[in-house]
Design a protein around this motif. Structure first.
Motif, PDB file in Angstrom:
ATOM      1  N   PRO A 141      -6.271   5.226  -8.408  1.00 54.89           N
ATOM      2  CA  PRO A 141      -5.168   4.287  -8.588  1.00 54.89           C
ATOM      3  C   PRO A 141      -3.856   4.925  -8.150  1.00 54.89           C
ATOM      4  CG  PRO A 141      -6.542   4.423 -10.571  1.00 54.89           C
ATOM      5  CD  PRO A 141      -6.957   5.539  -9.669  1.00 54.89           C
ATOM      6  N   PRO A 142      -2.849   4.118  -7.835  1.00 60.34           N
ATOM      7  CA  PRO A 142      -1.574   4.692  -7.381  1.00 60.34           C
ATOM      8  C   PRO A 142      -0.865   5.457  -8.505  1.00 60.34           C
ATOM      9  CG  PRO A 142      -1.350   2.339  -7.776  1.00 60.34           C
ATOM     10  CD  PRO A 142      -2.816   2.641  -7.885  1.00 60.34           C
ATOM     11  N   VAL A 143      -0.066   6.414  -8.105  1.00 63.83           N
ATOM     12  CA  VAL A 143       0.777   7.133  -9.062  1.00 63.83           C
ATOM     13  C   VAL A 143       1.962   6.245  -9.424  1.00 63.83           C
ATOM     14  CG1 VAL A 143       2.248   9.149  -9.418  1.00 63.83           C
ATOM     15  CG2 VAL A 143       0.088   9.382  -8.194  1.00 63.83           C
ATOM     16  N   LEU A 144       2.217   6.104 -10.710  1.00 68.08           N
ATOM     17  CA  LEU A 144       3.332   5.309 -11.209  1.00 68.08           C
ATOM     18  C   LEU A 144       4.401   6.244 -11.772  1.00 68.08           C
ATOM     19  CD1 LEU A 144       1.185   2.612 -13.062  1.00 68.08           C
ATOM     20  CD2 LEU A 144       2.086   2.508 -10.721  1.00 68.08           C
ATOM     21  N   ILE A 145       5.625   5.746 -11.871  1.00 70.28           N
ATOM     22  CA  ILE A 145       6.742   6.548 -12.366  1.00 70.28           C
ATOM     23  C   ILE A 145       7.391   5.836 -13.552  1.00 70.28           C
ATOM     24  CG2 ILE A 145       8.998   7.547 -11.844  1.00 70.28           C
ATOM     25  CD1 ILE A 145       6.761   8.946 -10.392  1.00 70.28           C
ATOM     26  N   HIS A 146       7.502   6.542 -14.672  1.00 67.47           N
ATOM     27  CA  HIS A 146       8.256   6.055 -15.835  1.00 67.47           C
ATOM     28  C   HIS A 146       9.542   6.867 -15.939  1.00 67.47           C
ATOM     29  CE1 HIS A 146       9.431   4.776 -19.803  1.00 67.47           C
ATOM     30  NE2 HIS A 146       9.344   6.009 -20.255  1.00 67.47           N
ATOM     31  N   ARG A 147      10.670   6.196 -16.047  1.00 70.64           N
ATOM     32  CA  ARG A 147      11.953   6.866 -16.217  1.00 70.64           C
ATOM     33  C   ARG A 147      12.218   7.070 -17.707  1.00 70.64           C
ATOM     34  NH1 ARG A 147      13.876   9.588 -11.862  1.00 70.64           N
ATOM     35  NH2 ARG A 147      13.145   8.472 -10.005  1.00 70.64           N
ATOM     36  N   LEU A 148      12.298   8.330 -18.081  1.00 65.95           N
ATOM     37  CA  LEU A 148      12.553   8.673 -19.480  1.00 65.95           C
ATOM     38  C   LEU A 148      14.020   8.431 -19.824  1.00 65.95           C
ATOM     39  CD1 LEU A 148      10.417  11.875 -19.221  1.00 65.95           C
ATOM     40  CD2 LEU A 148       9.888  10.002 -20.796  1.00 65.95           C
ATOM     41  N   ALA A 149      14.361   8.585 -21.097  1.00 68.56           N
ATOM     42  CA  ALA A 149      15.729   8.295 -21.544  1.00 68.56           C
ATOM     43  C   ALA A 149      16.767   9.136 -20.815  1.00 68.56           C
ATOM     44  CB  ALA A 149      15.837   8.506 -23.055  1.00 68.56           C
ATOM     45  N   ASP A 150      16.407  10.358 -20.422  1.00 71.15           N
ATOM     46  CA  ASP A 150      17.345  11.224 -19.699  1.00 71.15           C
ATOM     47  C   ASP A 150      17.240  11.059 -18.196  1.00 71.15           C
ATOM     48  OD1 ASP A 150      14.920  12.399 -19.225  1.00 71.15           O
ATOM     49  OD2 ASP A 150      15.402  14.329 -20.143  1.00 71.15           O
ATOM     50  N   ARG A 151      16.543  10.006 -17.732  1.00 70.84           N
ATOM     51  CA  ARG A 151      16.371   9.638 -16.333  1.00 70.84           C
ATOM     52  C   ARG A 151      15.399  10.528 -15.579  1.00 70.84           C
ATOM     53  NH1 ARG A 151      16.304   5.159 -16.089  1.00 70.84           N
ATOM     54  NH2 ARG A 151      16.587   5.144 -13.830  1.00 70.84           N
ATOM     55  N   ALA A 160       0.813  -1.214   0.000  1.00 68.65           N
ATOM     56  CA  ALA A 160       0.000   0.000   0.000  1.00 68.65           C
ATOM     57  C   ALA A 160       0.846   1.264   0.000  1.00 68.65           C
ATOM     58  CB  ALA A 160      -0.913   0.011   1.227  1.00 68.65           C
ATOM     59  N   THR A 161       2.164   1.109  -0.122  1.00 70.52           N
ATOM     60  CA  THR A 161       3.063   2.267  -0.132  1.00 70.52           C
ATOM     61  C   THR A 161       3.246   2.733  -1.563  1.00 70.52           C
ATOM     62  OG1 THR A 161       4.216   1.364   1.791  1.00 70.52           O
ATOM     63  CG2 THR A 161       5.332   3.107   0.556  1.00 70.52           C
ATOM     64  N   PRO A 162       3.017   4.009  -1.863  1.00 68.49           N
ATOM     65  CA  PRO A 162       3.164   4.492  -3.243  1.00 68.49           C
ATOM     66  C   PRO A 162       4.541   4.167  -3.809  1.00 68.49           C
ATOM     67  CG  PRO A 162       2.098   6.154  -1.890  1.00 68.49           C
ATOM     68  CD  PRO A 162       2.544   5.071  -0.954  1.00 68.49           C
ATOM     69  N   PRO A 163       4.621   3.623  -5.025  1.00 67.02           N
ATOM     70  CA  PRO A 163       5.917   3.200  -5.586  1.00 67.02           C
ATOM     71  C   PRO A 163       6.942   4.314  -5.646  1.00 67.02           C
ATOM     72  CG  PRO A 163       4.101   2.336  -6.905  1.00 67.02           C
ATOM     73  CD  PRO A 163       3.495   3.284  -5.922  1.00 67.02           C
ATOM     74  N   GLU A 164       6.502   5.552  -5.959  1.00 66.07           N
ATOM     75  CA  GLU A 164       7.480   6.628  -6.092  1.00 66.07           C
ATOM     76  C   GLU A 164       8.142   6.970  -4.769  1.00 66.07           C
ATOM     77  OE1 GLU A 164       3.533   8.700  -5.304  1.00 66.07           O
ATOM     78  OE2 GLU A 164       4.261   6.966  -6.421  1.00 66.07           O
ATOM     79  N   MET A 165       7.500   6.605  -3.649  1.00 66.82           N
ATOM     80  CA  MET A 165       8.053   6.911  -2.340  1.00 66.82           C
ATOM     81  C   MET A 165       9.261   6.040  -2.025  1.00 66.82           C
ATOM     82  SD  MET A 165       5.946   7.060   1.250  1.00 66.82           S
ATOM     83  CE  MET A 165       4.767   8.238   0.602  1.00 66.82           C
ATOM     84  N   ILE A 166       9.328   4.837  -2.635  1.00 58.92           N
ATOM     85  CA  ILE A 166      10.403   3.895  -2.317  1.00 58.92           C
ATOM     86  C   ILE A 166      11.231   3.538  -3.544  1.00 58.92           C
ATOM     87  CG2 ILE A 166       9.144   2.908  -0.374  1.00 58.92           C
ATOM     88  CD1 ILE A 166       8.288   0.615  -2.172  1.00 58.92           C
ATOM     89  N   ALA A 167      10.999   4.262  -4.661  1.00 61.21           N
ATOM     90  CA  ALA A 167      11.647   3.887  -5.921  1.00 61.21           C
ATOM     91  C   ALA A 167      13.164   3.936  -5.835  1.00 61.21           C
ATOM     92  CB  ALA A 167      11.149   4.806  -7.041  1.00 61.21           C
ATOM     93  N   ASP A 168      13.710   4.859  -5.054  1.00 67.28           N
ATOM     94  CA  ASP A 168      15.161   5.033  -4.999  1.00 67.28           C
ATOM     95  C   ASP A 168      15.804   4.374  -3.789  1.00 67.28           C
ATOM     96  OD1 ASP A 168      15.107   6.579  -7.347  1.00 67.28           O
ATOM     97  OD2 ASP A 168      14.602   8.383  -6.219  1.00 67.28           O
ATOM     98  N   ILE A 169      15.066   3.547  -3.067  1.00 67.95           N
ATOM     99  CA  ILE A 169      15.613   2.863  -1.898  1.00 67.95           C
ATOM    100  C   ILE A 169      16.029   1.457  -2.309  1.00 67.95           C
ATOM    101  CG2 ILE A 169      15.172   2.066   0.450  1.00 67.95           C
ATOM    102  CD1 ILE A 169      13.142   4.273   0.763  1.00 67.95           C
ATOM    103  N   ALA A 170      17.307   1.129  -2.091  1.00 69.87           N
ATOM    104  CA  ALA A 170      17.818  -0.190  -2.464  1.00 69.87           C
ATOM    105  C   ALA A 170      17.150  -1.279  -1.631  1.00 69.87           C
ATOM    106  CB  ALA A 170      19.337  -0.230  -2.267  1.00 69.87           C
ATOM    107  N   HIS A 171      16.964  -2.447  -2.248  1.00 69.63           N
ATOM    108  CA  HIS A 171      16.428  -3.646  -1.597  1.00 69.63           C
ATOM    109  C   HIS A 171      14.991  -3.473  -1.117  1.00 69.63           C
ATOM    110  CE1 HIS A 171      20.577  -4.877  -1.781  1.00 69.63           C
ATOM    111  NE2 HIS A 171      20.951  -3.933  -0.918  1.00 69.63           N
ATOM    112  N   ALA A 172      14.265  -2.525  -1.719  1.00 70.60           N
ATOM    113  CA  ALA A 172      12.873  -2.314  -1.306  1.00 70.60           C
ATOM    114  C   ALA A 172      12.029  -3.562  -1.535  1.00 70.60           C
ATOM    115  CB  ALA A 172      12.283  -1.121  -2.059  1.00 70.60           C
ATOM    116  N   GLY A 173      12.424  -4.400  -2.492  1.00 72.59           N
ATOM    117  CA  GLY A 173      11.665  -5.610  -2.772  1.00 72.59           C
ATOM    118  C   GLY A 173      11.665  -6.614  -1.636  1.00 72.59           C
ATOM    119  N   ASN A 174      12.588  -6.464  -0.679  1.00 73.98           N
ATOM    120  CA  ASN A 174      12.649  -7.393   0.455  1.00 73.98           C
ATOM    121  C   ASN A 174      11.845  -6.909   1.650  1.00 73.98           C
ATOM    122  OD1 ASN A 174      14.473  -8.977  -1.021  1.00 73.98           O
ATOM    123  ND2 ASN A 174      16.226  -7.790  -0.282  1.00 73.98           N
ATOM    124  N   ALA A 175      11.205  -5.765   1.534  1.00 75.39           N
ATOM    125  CA  ALA A 175      10.491  -5.167   2.664  1.00 75.39           C
ATOM    126  C   ALA A 175       9.062  -5.688   2.746  1.00 75.39           C
ATOM    127  CB  ALA A 175      10.489  -3.645   2.538  1.00 75.39           C
TER     128      ALA A 175
END
Length: 560
Positions: free
Chosen positions: A272-282, A148-163
């Motif tokens: 729906p949750p806000v999603l983040i797409h990384r463009l070519a320039d990041r 239930a945590t918005p993806p953009e809130m944890i997008a830059d945290i390493a190993h978030a998939g193990n939480a």
């Protein structure tokens, strides 16, 4: 200009008005006259306004963010962001890989109780009260399952998939989306919640009693119950705790049942949750998707000062109609990163990149108000992949001269004057962002309902102000600079060059539209339209009143 007036004096008046409105937001309409008086002041005035003390807009690079600490199923710490670690270290203890080490041992028990409540209740979040190390004052945070945590809130945290869960600490700014969770977490009654809300808004106990139409003795008893349930001792602690919590709740969106009917109230709670797409320039491009992933692909282009938030019920309605709707937030607004070379065509490039990343092909497109030019550029960039395009209450780019008719419609007049006074837009939008509140937006929405049809619609649908507040809050969440740059860019771009635009165009206007008759917009468009539809008894609020028809247009087969 009369001899007694000079551009310098007009700019001074505008600065004085900005400070007056900053102190008393209910005087915001005075801005309209002040901008009009200073319209010819020129670039030097822009330099003066750009450094107003206390009104500089804080961007995402310096504005305090939410602090996040990610927890494993066993209670260890998986990862964190720098703000979360700093806030925890400053107030509560030390972040270690094996877990959180609190300076106050009672906080370990509070965390364990929160984890148990979260597991037992299946809620989208619970509130946990910690005791601060430095002063024994309470400090509140949210705990939410990672799902239930918005993806953009944890997008830059390493190993978030193990939480398995996120502990989220508030930033300094407040909003008003916390009351449902507070009731569930602390067992407050509706009456106690209403009292807490008014105390957070700055009312005294006496004023709250009058507003709630109860006796002063009643609210005193309710306050004692709130203190007991939340573990507090002072009214100042309650206000501070609510301010801390309110900064989080608009980012945490509890899952609630959908409803098929589209309405204004409660859209944010069920979006729906806000999603983040990384463009070519990041750069981050934020977007939401609504409806059936296998349905007909559509792109919705939001209005100015808008976001990817659509009316409540849009997700289920899109599923029922077999639609897959994408709505992206433009550069520098909402959660999308800014783009230095902002233009209609570069925004179109971002939308095309998102379209291709999602694997979509032929698109149906709808745009609202100031989104019209962006949608035209996007349709032109898609070429023959743009199936058809609907412009609802479209606004042309460039500077539109004031008319006598505009003086009857304050919001249109303000927009006209800002467009020709681009140097004033940045400070004015920064002021709007810093003073944004529900009451402020309600006043602006009432002012916007200056046409007969809009006034009638607002009287029967007062919750439209809630929806406007929600999408404006999202638009300005990180900064006002993106929205200000967008308005200045649009004002500086009077025409569009669209040689590859081939999609048939439909134009819908309200018969009471305060922006004027559609002839001016059609002349600016400069190309034949497949359909021009004038809808009776509505103006500025056409997208709200006729939302089901907009969705039906997206779903209709050719010729329907």
């Amino acid at each position: 200009m009369p001899p007694s007036r000079t551009p310098k004096a007009d700019v001074a008046q505008l600065i004085e008005t900005i400070y007056a409105v900053a102190a008393r937001p209910e005087r915001w309409e005075e801005i309209i006259s002040a901008v009009g008086a200073a319209a010819a002041a020129g670039p030097a005035a822009g330099a003066a306004l750009s450094h107003l003390p206390g009104l500089d807009d804080v961007g995402p690079e310096t504005k305090p963010a939410l602090g996040v600490i990610l927890l494993s199923p066993a209670g260890g710490v998986v990862g964190w962001n720098s703000v979360g670690e700093a806030m925890f270290r400053d107030r509560l203890g030390v972040v270690e890989s094996r877990g959180l080490r609190f300076f106050n041992p009672s906080n370990h028990e509070a965390l364990a109780h929160a984890r148990a409540r979260l597991a037992e209740s299946g809620a989208a979040q619970v509130i946990v009260k910690f005791i601060q190390a430095r002063d024994d004052d309470p400090h509140f945070a949210y705990m939410a399952p990672i799902s239930a945590t918005p993806p953009e809130m944890i997008a830059d945290i390493a190993h978030a998939g193990n939480a398995s869960a996120a502990l989220i600490f508030p930033a300094l700014e407040a909003s008003d989306h916390l009351w449902r969770t507070i009731r569930e977490s602390f067992g407050l009654t509706p009456a106690e919640t209403r009292l807490a809300a008014r105390l957070k808004d700055g009312l005294t106990l006496k004023e709250a009693a009058e507003d709630l139409n109860v006796s002063l003795n009643t609210v005193r008893n309710q306050l004692r119950a709130v203190f007991e349930k939340m573990g507090l001792n002072r009214q100042s602690d309650l206000v501070r705790a609510l301010a801390q919590l309110s900064a989080l709740s608009s980012s945490l969106q509890p899952v609630m049942p959908s409803t098929v009917s589209a309405t204004e109230a409660g859209a944010l709670r069920v979006a729906p949750p806000v999603l983040i797409h990384r463009l070519a320039d990041r750069r981050a491009l934020a977007y939401r998707v609504y409806g059936d992933p296998t349905g007909r692909p559509c792109m919705m282009v939001h209005q100015g000062l808008g976001s990817s938030l659509l009316p409540r019920g849009s997700d289920q309605l899109a599923r029922d109609l077999g639609l897959y709707i994408v709505c992206a937030e433009r550069p520098g607004t909402g959660r999308s990163d800014p783009r230095l070379d902002l233009s209609f065509h570069t925004v179109a490039e971002d939308l095309v990149a998102l379209t291709e990343a999602l694997g979509l092909s032929r698109m149906r497109i709808v745009a609202f108000m100031n989104g019209a030019a962006f949608a035209l550029a996007y349709a032109g960039a898609l070429g023959d992949r743009a199936e058809r395009l609907l412009l609802v209450s479209g606004r042309r780019s460039g500077v539109v001269p004031e008319t006598e008719r505009d003086r009857r419609h304050p919001m249109i007049l303000l927009h006209r004057r800002m467009a020709r006074s681009a140097w004033a837009v940045g400070p004015l939008y920064a002021l709007l962002r810093r003073r944004l509140s529900r009451r402020q937006v309600e006043a602006m929405v009432r002012t916007a309902a200056s046409a007969p049809g809009d006034g009638a619609y607002l009287r029967s649908h007062p919750a439209v102000a809630e929806f406007v507040y929600d999408y404006m809050s999202e638009c300005l969440a990180r900064s006002s600079k993106g929205a200000a740059r967008e308005l200045v860019m649009a004002s500086d771009t009077p025409t569009l060059d669209l040689p590859d635009l081939s999609a048939p165009i439909s134009v819908w206007f309200g018969a009471d539209d305060p922006a004027g008759p559609p002839d001016d917009f059609l002349a600016w468009l400069g190309r034949p339209c497949k359909e021009v539809r004038i809808l009776p008894a509505v103006g500025h609020f056409l997208p709200h009143k006729h939302w089901p028809e907009v969705m039906a247009w997206l779903a209709a087969d050719e010729g329907d």
